[in-house]
Design a protein around this motif. Structure first.
Motif, PDB file in Angstrom:
ATOM      1  N   GLN A  32       3.306  -2.289   6.672  1.00  0.00           N
ATOM      2  CA  GLN A  32       2.158  -1.482   7.090  1.00  0.00           C
ATOM      3  C   GLN A  32       1.800  -0.347   6.134  1.00  0.00           C
ATOM      4  O   GLN A  32       0.793   0.329   6.329  1.00  0.00           O
ATOM      5  CB  GLN A  32       2.437  -0.885   8.472  1.00  0.00           C
ATOM      6  N   TRP A  33       2.609  -0.100   5.093  1.00  0.00           N
ATOM      7  CA  TRP A  33       2.454   1.112   4.295  1.00  0.00           C
ATOM      8  C   TRP A  33       1.670   0.886   3.001  1.00  0.00           C
ATOM      9  O   TRP A  33       1.482  -0.245   2.549  1.00  0.00           O
ATOM     10  CB  TRP A  33       3.833   1.688   3.986  1.00  0.00           C
ATOM     11  N   SER A  34       1.251   1.993   2.392  1.00  0.00           N
ATOM     12  CA  SER A  34       0.519   1.914   1.128  1.00  0.00           C
ATOM     13  C   SER A  34       1.473   1.536   0.004  1.00  0.00           C
ATOM     14  O   SER A  34       2.701   1.584   0.150  1.00  0.00           O
ATOM     15  CB  SER A  34      -0.137   3.266   0.806  1.00  0.00           C
ATOM     16  N   THR A  35       0.903   1.203  -1.137  1.00  0.00           N
ATOM     17  CA  THR A  35       1.718   0.798  -2.292  1.00  0.00           C
ATOM     18  C   THR A  35       2.448   1.984  -2.924  1.00  0.00           C
ATOM     19  O   THR A  35       3.288   1.786  -3.802  1.00  0.00           O
ATOM     20  CB  THR A  35       0.843   0.104  -3.340  1.00  0.00           C
ATOM     21  N   ASP A  37       4.209   4.098  -1.024  1.00  0.00           N
ATOM     22  CA  ASP A  37       5.274   4.427  -0.083  1.00  0.00           C
ATOM     23  C   ASP A  37       6.610   3.837  -0.534  1.00  0.00           C
ATOM     24  O   ASP A  37       6.669   2.770  -1.157  1.00  0.00           O
ATOM     25  CB  ASP A  37       4.907   3.877   1.299  1.00  0.00           C
ATOM     26  N   HIS A  40       7.262   0.249   0.456  1.00  0.00           N
ATOM     27  CA  HIS A  40       6.651  -0.748  -0.418  1.00  0.00           C
ATOM     28  C   HIS A  40       7.459  -0.892  -1.708  1.00  0.00           C
ATOM     29  O   HIS A  40       7.637  -2.006  -2.221  1.00  0.00           O
ATOM     30  CB  HIS A  40       5.213  -0.360  -0.767  1.00  0.00           C
ATOM     31  N   SER A  64      -0.079  -2.403   3.465  1.00  0.00           N
ATOM     32  CA  SER A  64      -1.157  -1.696   4.178  1.00  0.00           C
ATOM     33  C   SER A  64      -1.703  -2.489   5.362  1.00  0.00           C
ATOM     34  O   SER A  64      -2.909  -2.568   5.557  1.00  0.00           O
ATOM     35  CB  SER A  64      -2.297  -1.346   3.204  1.00  0.00           C
ATOM     36  N   LYS A  65      -0.806  -3.107   6.129  1.00  0.00           N
ATOM     37  CA  LYS A  65      -1.150  -3.931   7.305  1.00  0.00           C
ATOM     38  C   LYS A  65      -2.289  -4.913   7.025  1.00  0.00           C
ATOM     39  O   LYS A  65      -3.138  -5.172   7.876  1.00  0.00           O
ATOM     40  CB  LYS A  65      -1.452  -3.045   8.519  1.00  0.00           C
ATOM     41  N   SER A  66      -2.295  -5.463   5.792  1.00  0.00           N
ATOM     42  CA  SER A  66      -3.360  -6.378   5.395  1.00  0.00           C
ATOM     43  C   SER A  66      -3.159  -7.790   5.939  1.00  0.00           C
ATOM     44  O   SER A  66      -4.098  -8.586   5.949  1.00  0.00           O
ATOM     45  CB  SER A  66      -3.466  -6.435   3.865  1.00  0.00           C
TER      46      SER A  66
END
Length: 329
Positions: A32-35, A37, A40, A64-66
């Motif tokens: 769920q996190w940004s790159t 973080d 990640h 990023s919960k993509s």
């Protein structure tokens, strides 16, 4: 012979184009996190190390919960619809109530204690339950957090009396209510505006969230995770067990070697995040308070009468599991 040779070439090309068995196996990893973080970065280390091993295995990361919503990853993982995820295990507490112990106040004292907990019979029991869901742990990891107070420092239970507070997780809410606080439930991303508008007097979340959401702009005092901390959340990198067992020996070895490197990085980076948060808050002019061992024991005593008691009453075998966790020194 020429015709047979051309036929073989044509068949090989078709296999390559159609994603046949000669193509490298791809594993899908969701989080769920940004790159930027740390979680990640842990996933990226695994992907990069596996790629460098040259074992015809690729880990494709969906950040990023993509790919899936944050709390909706455990079931697809257990069913083999997802291969890997970096996941706060307490999110799956609805399916496995024992997992709620991985976000329980006072269960983990500091990062080195967290490592011992990850290597203990307590974690072995959690992994046994994961295996029943066809899930396994590749990388262990805990992140820590602390308290902020808009007008006062929060180090011991009585400091929260009569304050409107945000807590991270149901077990923390139960304990803080026992300390005399009122609870306002919200996502960590909403703490800033709630402080700004006077809805919140205090809050509890991770070191990283305190910094990334700029909470230092709204508070007078920060109690970080240091030698002792109340807030620790287990956030491992999980894998579908059958998928792992379906890999060849070289691919399994590459994954395990990559996981070992990622786990070492995760631990050191988690400690750095706590230290960095202190510097950020200090530079912003926020007072830094330290929780003592005596304060920690006061919180744990309160937890025994609130969140621990509630867990034991709701979970079959809960007392045995809690005792296993508390026995790790």
């Amino acid at each position: 012979m020429l015709k047979i040779s051309n036929l073989l070439k044509t068949s090989l090309a078709t296999l390559l184009l159609s994603g046949g068995l000669v193509q490298a196996k791809e594993l899908r990893l969701s989080h769920q996190w940004s790159t930027k973080d740390v979680r990640h970065q842990v996933a990226q280390i695994v992907a990069d190390e596996v790629a460098a091993a040259g074992v015809d295995l690729e880990v494709k990361i969906f950040p990023s919960k993509s790919l899936l919503k944050p709390r909706e990853q455990y079931k697809p993982l257990s069913r083999g619809l997802l291969d890997m995820t970096v996941f706060p295990l307490s999110y799956a507490g609805g399916q496995r109530p024992a997992y709620n112990l991985t976000l329980m106040p006072g269960l983990v004292k500091n990062h080195d204690h967290a490592v011992r907990l990850s290597q203990s019979p307590f974690m072995e029991e959690l992994q046994r339950q994961m295996a029943e869901d066809d899930v396994m742990v590749l990388v262990h990891g805990y992140l820590a957090g602390g308290f902020v107070g808009k007008d006062r420092c929060i180090t011991k239970p009585e400091d929260l009396s009569d304050l409107q507070t945000r807590a991270a997780g149901k077990s923390f809410e139960q304990m803080l209510v026992g300390a005399g606080a009122s609870i306002a439930s919200m996502a960590s991303s909403e703490i800033y505006s709630a402080m700004q508008t006077g809805i919140l007097d205090a809050a509890n979340t991770s070191s990283a969230s305190f910094v990334s959401y700029r909470i230092f702009e709204q508070v007078k005092c920060y109690t970080p995770a240091s030698d002792v901390a109340l807030w620790f959340l287990y956030q491992p990198l999980l894998m579908n067990k059958s998928t792992f067992e379906g890999l060849n020996a070289a691919q399994q070895a590459a994954l395990l070697d990559a996981a070992a490197k990622a786990e070492s990085f995760y631990l050191e980076e988690a400690k750095k995040q706590d230290a960095n948060s202190v510097e950020v808050f200090r530079e912003a002019g926020v007072e830094i308070a330290e929780m003592t061992q005596e304060d920690f024991e006061a919180w744990r005593s309160l937890a025994r009468e609130t969140s621990y008691k509630q867990f034991v009453s709701e979970v079959e075998g809960g007392q045995d599991l809690l005792d296993l966790a508390l026995s790790v020194k």
